[in-house]
Design a protein around this motif. Structure first.
Motif, PDB file in Angstrom:
ATOM      1  N   ARG A 152     -26.936 -42.343 -10.579  1.00 50.20           N
ATOM      2  CA  ARG A 152     -26.140 -43.452  -9.619  1.00 50.20           C
ATOM      3  C   ARG A 152     -26.533 -44.392 -10.154  1.00 50.20           C
ATOM      4  NH1 ARG A 152     -23.710 -42.408  -4.005  1.00 50.20           N
ATOM      5  NH2 ARG A 152     -22.485 -41.265  -4.833  1.00 50.20           N
ATOM      6  N   ILE A 153     -25.143 -45.482 -10.374  1.00 49.70           N
ATOM      7  CA  ILE A 153     -26.011 -46.551 -11.308  1.00 49.70           C
ATOM      8  C   ILE A 153     -24.568 -47.861 -10.173  1.00 49.70           C
ATOM      9  CG2 ILE A 153     -24.459 -46.769 -12.773  1.00 49.70           C
ATOM     10  CD1 ILE A 153     -25.912 -49.437 -14.187  1.00 49.70           C
ATOM     11  N   ARG A 154     -25.158 -48.884  -9.545  1.00 45.63           N
ATOM     12  CA  ARG A 154     -24.173 -49.214  -8.556  1.00 45.63           C
ATOM     13  C   ARG A 154     -24.350 -50.632  -8.281  1.00 45.63           C
ATOM     14  NH1 ARG A 154     -26.941 -51.293  -3.747  1.00 45.63           N
ATOM     15  NH2 ARG A 154     -24.685 -51.238  -2.884  1.00 45.63           N
ATOM     16  N   TYR A 155     -23.143 -51.519  -8.355  1.00 43.14           N
ATOM     17  CA  TYR A 155     -22.558 -52.455  -9.583  1.00 43.14           C
ATOM     18  C   TYR A 155     -22.369 -53.574  -7.980  1.00 43.14           C
ATOM     19  CZ  TYR A 155     -22.134 -50.575 -14.226  1.00 43.14           C
ATOM     20  OH  TYR A 155     -22.280 -50.000 -15.132  1.00 43.14           O
ATOM     21  N   PHE A 159     -18.693 -50.870  -5.948  1.00 40.88           N
ATOM     22  CA  PHE A 159     -18.367 -49.722  -6.740  1.00 40.88           C
ATOM     23  C   PHE A 159     -19.903 -49.387  -7.033  1.00 40.88           C
ATOM     24  CE2 PHE A 159     -17.110 -52.383 -10.096  1.00 40.88           C
ATOM     25  CZ  PHE A 159     -17.816 -51.708 -11.038  1.00 40.88           C
ATOM     26  N   HIS A 160     -19.569 -47.554  -7.894  1.00 38.92           N
ATOM     27  CA  HIS A 160     -21.156 -47.284  -8.318  1.00 38.92           C
ATOM     28  C   HIS A 160     -20.328 -46.393  -8.873  1.00 38.92           C
ATOM     29  CE1 HIS A 160     -20.677 -43.985  -4.499  1.00 38.92           C
ATOM     30  NE2 HIS A 160     -20.521 -43.276  -5.493  1.00 38.92           N
ATOM     31  N   ILE A 161     -21.001 -46.067  -9.712  1.00 34.48           N
ATOM     32  CA  ILE A 161     -20.963 -45.159 -11.320  1.00 34.48           C
ATOM     33  C   ILE A 161     -21.692 -43.877 -11.155  1.00 34.48           C
ATOM     34  CG2 ILE A 161     -20.127 -44.174 -13.236  1.00 34.48           C
ATOM     35  CD1 ILE A 161     -19.418 -47.005 -14.079  1.00 34.48           C
ATOM     36  N   ASP A 162     -21.317 -42.832 -11.260  1.00 30.01           N
ATOM     37  CA  ASP A 162     -22.033 -40.838 -10.805  1.00 30.01           C
ATOM     38  C   ASP A 162     -22.114 -40.971 -12.083  1.00 30.01           C
ATOM     39  OD1 ASP A 162     -22.475 -41.145  -8.101  1.00 30.01           O
ATOM     40  OD2 ASP A 162     -21.472 -39.763  -7.658  1.00 30.01           O
ATOM     41  N   ILE A 163     -23.123 -40.532 -13.134  1.00 32.15           N
ATOM     42  CA  ILE A 163     -22.929 -39.842 -14.375  1.00 32.15           C
ATOM     43  C   ILE A 163     -24.092 -38.362 -13.787  1.00 32.15           C
ATOM     44  CG2 ILE A 163     -24.511 -40.793 -16.410  1.00 32.15           C
ATOM     45  CD1 ILE A 163     -22.404 -42.787 -15.930  1.00 32.15           C
ATOM     46  N   PRO A 164     -23.436 -37.273 -14.110  1.00 28.38           N
ATOM     47  CA  PRO A 164     -23.773 -36.369 -14.239  1.00 28.38           C
ATOM     48  C   PRO A 164     -24.279 -35.991 -16.044  1.00 28.38           C
ATOM     49  CG  PRO A 164     -21.400 -36.182 -13.713  1.00 28.38           C
ATOM     50  CD  PRO A 164     -21.506 -37.320 -13.842  1.00 28.38           C
ATOM     51  N   SER A 165     -24.832 -34.785 -15.783  1.00 28.17           N
ATOM     52  CA  SER A 165     -25.653 -34.850 -17.516  1.00 28.17           C
ATOM     53  C   SER A 165     -25.403 -32.930 -18.108  1.00 28.17           C
ATOM     54  CB  SER A 165     -26.399 -34.970 -17.974  1.00 28.17           C
ATOM     55  OG  SER A 165     -27.266 -36.104 -17.599  1.00 28.17           O
ATOM     56  N   TYR A 166     -24.652 -33.451 -18.923  1.00 33.22           N
ATOM     57  CA  TYR A 166     -23.792 -31.927 -18.570  1.00 33.22           C
ATOM     58  C   TYR A 166     -24.525 -31.090 -20.345  1.00 33.22           C
ATOM     59  CZ  TYR A 166     -20.613 -32.409 -15.232  1.00 33.22           C
ATOM     60  OH  TYR A 166     -19.965 -31.968 -14.246  1.00 33.22           O
ATOM     61  N   HIS A 167     -24.646 -29.872 -20.640  1.00 30.20           N
ATOM     62  CA  HIS A 167     -24.189 -29.316 -21.974  1.00 30.20           C
ATOM     63  C   HIS A 167     -23.487 -29.238 -22.368  1.00 30.20           C
ATOM     64  CE1 HIS A 167     -24.270 -25.670 -24.651  1.00 30.20           C
ATOM     65  NE2 HIS A 167     -25.085 -26.360 -24.714  1.00 30.20           N
ATOM     66  N   LEU A 168     -23.136 -28.769 -23.484  1.00 34.33           N
ATOM     67  CA  LEU A 168     -21.324 -28.472 -23.958  1.00 34.33           C
ATOM     68  C   LEU A 168     -21.545 -28.091 -24.762  1.00 34.33           C
ATOM     69  CD1 LEU A 168     -18.790 -28.925 -24.907  1.00 34.33           C
ATOM     70  CD2 LEU A 168     -19.402 -31.039 -25.580  1.00 34.33           C
ATOM     71  N   ASP A 169     -21.187 -26.536 -25.501  1.00 34.17           N
ATOM     72  CA  ASP A 169     -20.313 -26.492 -26.820  1.00 34.17           C
ATOM     73  C   ASP A 169     -19.530 -26.450 -27.617  1.00 34.17           C
ATOM     74  OD1 ASP A 169     -21.101 -24.512 -29.388  1.00 34.17           O
ATOM     75  OD2 ASP A 169     -21.309 -22.703 -27.881  1.00 34.17           O
ATOM     76  N   PRO A 170     -19.674 -27.432 -28.438  1.00 32.48           N
ATOM     77  CA  PRO A 170     -18.208 -27.905 -28.812  1.00 32.48           C
ATOM     78  C   PRO A 170     -17.406 -26.537 -29.836  1.00 32.48           C
ATOM     79  CG  PRO A 170     -20.216 -29.402 -29.642  1.00 32.48           C
ATOM     80  CD  PRO A 170     -20.857 -27.795 -28.817  1.00 32.48           C
ATOM     81  N   ALA A 171     -18.481 -25.911 -30.051  1.00 30.28           N
ATOM     82  CA  ALA A 171     -17.616 -24.206 -30.702  1.00 30.28           C
ATOM     83  C   ALA A 171     -16.742 -24.261 -29.806  1.00 30.28           C
ATOM     84  CB  ALA A 171     -18.213 -24.400 -31.699  1.00 30.28           C
ATOM     85  N   MET A 172     -17.473 -23.370 -28.933  1.00 29.03           N
ATOM     86  CA  MET A 172     -16.680 -22.705 -27.343  1.00 29.03           C
ATOM     87  C   MET A 172     -15.986 -23.435 -26.525  1.00 29.03           C
ATOM     88  SD  MET A 172     -17.165 -20.210 -28.604  1.00 29.03           S
ATOM     89  CE  MET A 172     -17.301 -19.007 -26.767  1.00 29.03           C
ATOM     90  N   ASP A 173     -16.149 -25.288 -26.543  1.00 28.14           N
ATOM     91  CA  ASP A 173     -15.485 -25.804 -25.326  1.00 28.14           C
ATOM     92  C   ASP A 173     -15.868 -25.836 -24.227  1.00 28.14           C
ATOM     93  OD1 ASP A 173     -14.025 -28.333 -24.842  1.00 28.14           O
ATOM     94  OD2 ASP A 173     -12.467 -27.634 -24.340  1.00 28.14           O
ATOM     95  N   GLU A 174     -17.378 -24.989 -23.767  1.00 26.74           N
ATOM     96  CA  GLU A 174     -18.210 -24.672 -22.591  1.00 26.74           C
ATOM     97  C   GLU A 174     -18.960 -25.586 -22.332  1.00 26.74           C
ATOM     98  OE1 GLU A 174     -19.616 -20.879 -23.322  1.00 26.74           O
ATOM     99  OE2 GLU A 174     -17.817 -19.952 -23.723  1.00 26.74           O
ATOM    100  N   ARG A 175     -18.975 -26.102 -21.141  1.00 26.51           N
ATOM    101  CA  ARG A 175     -19.442 -27.182 -20.513  1.00 26.51           C
ATOM    102  C   ARG A 175     -20.571 -26.349 -19.256  1.00 26.51           C
ATOM    103  NH1 ARG A 175     -14.851 -28.057 -21.681  1.00 26.51           N
ATOM    104  NH2 ARG A 175     -14.680 -30.031 -23.135  1.00 26.51           N
ATOM    105  N   THR A 176     -22.069 -26.695 -18.724  1.00 30.20           N
ATOM    106  CA  THR A 176     -23.284 -26.691 -18.418  1.00 30.20           C
ATOM    107  C   THR A 176     -23.642 -27.395 -17.605  1.00 30.20           C
ATOM    108  OG1 THR A 176     -23.425 -24.760 -19.328  1.00 30.20           O
ATOM    109  CG2 THR A 176     -24.579 -24.614 -17.792  1.00 30.20           C
ATOM    110  N   LEU A 177     -23.548 -27.991 -16.502  1.00 32.64           N
ATOM    111  CA  LEU A 177     -23.901 -29.002 -15.228  1.00 32.64           C
ATOM    112  C   LEU A 177     -25.742 -28.902 -15.303  1.00 32.64           C
ATOM    113  CD1 LEU A 177     -23.736 -31.612 -14.019  1.00 32.64           C
ATOM    114  CD2 LEU A 177     -23.913 -29.597 -12.051  1.00 32.64           C
ATOM    115  N   ALA A 178     -26.508 -30.010 -15.906  1.00 34.03           N
ATOM    116  CA  ALA A 178     -27.930 -30.091 -15.490  1.00 34.03           C
ATOM    117  C   ALA A 178     -28.097 -29.967 -13.881  1.00 34.03           C
ATOM    118  CB  ALA A 178     -28.546 -31.272 -16.624  1.00 34.03           C
ATOM    119  N   SER A 179     -29.234 -30.150 -13.329  1.00 35.31           N
ATOM    120  CA  SER A 179     -29.152 -30.344 -12.231  1.00 35.31           C
ATOM    121  C   SER A 179     -30.948 -29.646 -11.817  1.00 35.31           C
ATOM    122  CB  SER A 179     -28.174 -29.151 -10.742  1.00 35.31           C
ATOM    123  OG  SER A 179     -28.996 -28.065 -10.861  1.00 35.31           O
TER     124      SER A 179
END
Length: 485
Positions: A152-155, A159-179
């Motif tokens: 999270r970055i606060r301004y 307001f603040h912007i939350d930055i979730p990070s994902y893996h993306l397999d472009p060919a399959m268009d599939e996403r997985t969240l890093a936690s």
């Protein structure tokens, strides 16, 4: 001629409600700047533009910086309430607007078989934010340590912007969240597509407003970390409820809200599992049993307010009832509300010939010699004044009358600080302060047996003038300290 809400748009199993009369106080398509509920709970155009500028700049920086750090192609996806168009103003100036900007690290295949772990992605994103914050304009802080599922970055600008990070397999268009727990199945793009495909363009606009009303009510009722239902839970419940109603696009917002709440109430009483519409095996509900019970009770109470408001005898009475749910965010009718509500007076067997006046006195905090006084209004006055509101002749009110005070702020300065008002005291007098340029209102509500029979709107005009402090004494210090002989 009176028509029931059911006759207009409800499916047979919903039940009948009296037609609401406060539609123009919820939303006006022909006047988006009017002080409607939708306008007051939404970010201003200036706030929206500032947020857009900040997340665009951040996305551009992180795309390049994180590619260098990770060796992966980087994509970004704006998600959450900002993407859905359902962002609401925080309930008070101590909370912030929330934006979600997803960062996608691309490699082929499953996340577990890639070159980076979930913790690696979170670390890359956190380091990238800290690097960005060193020279970026308007940044208050990068929250450390990062949250479980995002950074999270606060301004400045609330307001603040939350930055979730994902893996993306472009060919399959599939996403997985890093936690912090590793990889989690999560696809924000899929749920956004689900929302878009659920309604046509006209109905989608209705759904957005109804979701915002529901989120505003929840934010006012529960604190963020004390059982407030998540934005996604409220969104799914609203969309599923609206999908069961017919001809909603032609109904007014107050009618639609009442019908939606009845449907949601029935749904909540059937069980605690709120299925993810694009992953039915996932329960979106994260509330404890105690919090869930509170949520059900809250929705039932909200629906009761909606029923009463839709069957009110006047627009003023309906506005007063809706204020129980939306507090200072709900506007009062733009009429002379110093007039008495004759219908309520008659039904309560009250005799009131005229409302007592309110004496308004403003005193500059830095110089108490500067004072302003008027009846039923005040201003223009400078900022940083204490303002005392006092009923002139309370004995003229019927026995058992109570007086409630509501502050409703307007204007760009109040909006920029996310401070559009609050509930005031109960009693014959109260004290507030002048903080923002503009015309604001102190609304004095007179009740008997719990029902409002009149409201006096007191305009408070504040300018940007500066009040210098009182001139210090020119006498030597010893003469000020010594007592008389």
């Amino acid at each position: 001629m009176a028509l029931s809400c059911a006759a207009l748009f409800l499916s047979p199993d919903i039940g009948a409600l009296e037609m609401g009369i406060a539609a123009s106080l919820f939303f006006r398509s022909n006047d988006r700047e009017a002080q409607t509920l939708e306008r007051r709970i939404s970010p201003s155009s200036e706030q929206f533009d500032l947020q857009r500028e900040r997340w665009n700049e951040l996305a551009e920086y992180l795309t390049a910086a994180l590619k260098d750090a990770s060796g992966c192609q980087i994509r970004t996806w704006l998600q959450g309430s900002y993407k859905f168009g359902t962002q609401v103003r925080p309930p008070d100036k101590f909370e912030e607007f929330d934006i979600d900007l997803g960062i996608y690290y691309c490699w082929q295949g499953q996340a577990e078989k890639g070159q980076h772990s979930a913790s690696d992605l979170k670390a890359f994103s956190q380091d990238g934010l800290q690097s960005y914050a060193k020279s970026a304009e308007g940044v208050l802080e990068v929250v450390s340590p990062p949250k479980t599922r995002c950074s999270r970055i606060r301004y400045s600008g609330n307001f603040h912007i939350d930055i979730p990070s994902y893996h993306l397999d472009p060919a399959m268009d599939e996403r997985t969240l890093a936690s912090d727990q590793g990889w989690e199945i999560s696809d924000p793009k899929a749920i956004y597509i689900w929302f878009k495909d659920k309604f046509d363009e006209t109905m989608r606009a209705v759904a957005r407003r109804q979701i915002k009303y529901l989120k505003c009510w929840a934010a006012l009722r529960w604190k963020l970390d004390e059982g407030r239902p998540s934005s996604i839970v409220l969104t799914v419940l609203a969309v599923e409820a609206l999908s069961q109603l017919s001809d909603v696009s032609t109904a007014s917002d107050d009618e639609t809200l009442a019908a939606m709440l009845k449907t949601i109430s029935s749904r909540l009483n059937r069980g605690t599992n709120i299925r993810n519409p694009i992953n039915p095996g996932e329960n979106l509900n994260r509330l404890t049993d105690k919090q869930w019970t509170s949520f059900i009770e809250g929705v039932d109470h909200f629906f009761g307010i909606a029923q009463d408001a839709c069957s009110a005898n006047s627009e003023l009475e309906a506005a007063d009832l809706w204020t129980k749910a939306f507090k200072h965010f709900f506007p009062l009718p733009a009429v002379d509300t110093s007039n008495l509500n004759e219908a309520l007076l008659k039904s309560n067997a009250l005799t009131v010939t005229a409302l007592p006046d309110v004496i308004v006195t403003a005193v500059a905090r830095k110089n108490q010699n500067i004072r302003y006084q008027d009846i039923n209004k005040i201003g223009p006055i400078p900022k940083d004044c204490n303002i005392i509101f006092q009923i002139k002749d309370p004995l003229s009110l019927p026995v058992g009358t109570t007086v409630e005070w509501f502050v409703r702020n307007e204007g760009s300065e109040a909006e920029d600080q996310n401070d559009l008002g609050h509930e005031g005291a109960v009693g014959y007098n109260t004290t507030e302060s002048s903080a923002y340029v503009g015309t604001h209102f102190m609304d004095c509500v007179f009740r008997n047996s719990g029902r409002a029979f009149a409201v006096r709107r007191i305009p408070v005009k504040v300018n940007g003038n500066y009040v210098p402090p009182r001139n210090p004494s020119t006498k030597p210090a010893y003469t000020r300290l010594a007592g008389r002989r």
